[in-house]
Design an enzyme around this catalytic site. Structure first.
Site, PDB file in Angstrom:
ATOM      1  CB  THR A  26      -1.030  -0.012   1.156  1.00  0.00           C
ATOM      2  OG1 THR A  26      -2.028   0.986   0.910  1.00  0.00           O
ATOM      3  CG2 THR A  26      -0.397   0.269   2.511  1.00  0.00           C
ATOM      4  CB  CYS A  32      -3.773   5.712   6.542  1.00  0.00           C
ATOM      5  SG  CYS A  32      -5.033   6.759   5.789  1.00  0.00           S
ATOM      6  CG  HIS A  49      -4.400   2.324   3.345  1.00  0.00           C
ATOM      7  ND1 HIS A  49      -3.455   2.650   2.406  1.00  0.00           N
ATOM      8  CD2 HIS A  49      -4.686   3.476   3.982  1.00  0.00           C
ATOM      9  CE1 HIS A  49      -3.186   3.951   2.474  1.00  0.00           C
ATOM     10  NE2 HIS A  49      -3.930   4.474   3.424  1.00  0.00           N
TER      11      HIS A  49
END
Lengths: 165, 197
Positions: A26, A32, A49
């Protein structure tokens, strides 16, 4: 014949799993958190994520379970169990949860990164999954990749280069 | 959507004027795009989640809160510094404290003029916070602007404007991500009837 390495990409507020060989990745994690789960015996890996700490703030409508720490961790675990992973073997690593911007007199909503990290940890300990390593906090973005053969988590950032956990 | 486009246009027009005054050169501006985009596509607007950008970020407070980003490539930021304040940027990778604060001030002026024209047009109070600067992966930076949307859904409204300063190719981009409540307020302020589709 050289086989190209398979890469599974996980978007923002998304989760996915991979098995046997290849990488799951990711990009651009800021506040995040990229949470990974890994079963070394069946070589199964999952990545979420996570964007926000808790689904309790979600408004009415369809709930995206991958977006919230409290729903993403169990959902990821379930997907791994479905493909033959065993809960007692699963270990976790995570990265992200930074504070990209700092303001004077910042409210609680601006601490979203650290809160994401805390919430992921709470959920992991509830589920009895050990957290082997983490690279969280700071004020920079990260791209992460988990190798589903070795369980090594690669972390790349603009400021700090590449790191392995 | 057309109304929002017009609003973005007017805001960007003022900011372009401010920029061209600062540079003492004409600055062109691309007609803004107003789009509802899924989260994943937001970072693609500035070259992909991993591309390194310099961002000046302001939180907009008041009647219609939201997040405003002014985004430059590191190269464009260096050109801007050179032209504006005569700073010859030495390092490829980093900006000095002086350069950093000059950029922050430039961003502040541009964002301020963008916002004040939006506020005039809509008669809504919109106050910018002190700007924050970051140079990092676009995904990490813009992700921050999407948090308010995280509570609602998986896509965000973007008003996206590009500046081009011809000969020198200084390009910058405004991205306004209004809080979800913002559209209602702006539509009401403009006297546009709301429909739910």
């Amino acid at each position: 014949m050289i086989e190209e390495q398979r890469i599974v990409k996980v978007g923002m507020a998304d989760l996915n799993i991979i098995q046997q060989s290849g990488l799951i990745r990711t990009t651009g994690l800021g506040s995040c958190v990229g949470l990974t789960l890994f079963d070394p015996v069946v070589k199964a890996a999952g990545l979420a994520h996570v964007m926000l700490p808790t689904s309790s703030i979600a408004r009415d409508g369809a709930l995206n379970i991958a977006k919230y720490a409290d729903t993403a961790v169990p959902a990821l675990l379930e997907q791994l169990l479905n493909i033959g992973a065993e809960q007692k073997r699963i270990v976790a690593k995570m990265a992200g949860g930074s504070q990209m911007f700092t303001f004077a007199g910042s409210g609680d909503s601006l601490r979203i990164g650290p809160r994401n990290v805390e919430s992921c940890k709470e959920k992991l300990s509830e589920l009895g999954i050990p957290l082997l390593a983490e690279d969280t906090g700071g004020n920079y973005g990260r791209t992460i990749e988990l190798d589903c053969e070795t369980g090594i988590l690669f972390i790349r950032s603009v400021q700090k280069g590449v790191k392995e956990l | 959507m057309d109304v929002l486009k017009e609003v973005g246009n007017i805001g960007a027009g003022n900011a372009a004027t401010a920029l061209s005054r600062l540079l003492d050169k004409p600055v062109d501006m691309a007609v803004p795009k107003v789009q509802m985009l899924p989260f994943e596509a937001v970072a693609d607007k500035v070259g992909g989640a991993e591309s390194v950008v310099l961002a000046i970020f302001l939180r907009v407070e008041g009647d219609a809160p939201g997040n405003l980003f002014f985004i430059l490539s590191p190269e464009a930021a260096k050109k801007l510094l050179q032209r504006l304040v005569g700073i010859q940027v030495e390092s490829e990778e980093e900006f000095s404290e002086m350069e950093w604060s000059a950029l922050s001030e430039i961003g502040n002026i541009l964002a301020g003029s963008y916002l004040s024209s939006l506020a005039d047009f809509t008669s809504l109070a919109m106050t910018p916070t002190v700007p924050a600067l970051a140079m990092d992966m676009a995904g990490a930076i813009l992700g921050y602007g999407l948090l308010q949307f995280g509570e609602m859904g998986d896509s965000a409204l973007l008003i996206d404007t590009t500046f081009i300063e011809d000969q020198q190719e200084v390009e910058g981009q405004f991205i306004l991500i209004p809080d979800p409540e913002f559209f209602d307020k702006i539509f009401i302020a403009l006297g546009v009837p709301m429909n739910d589709d």
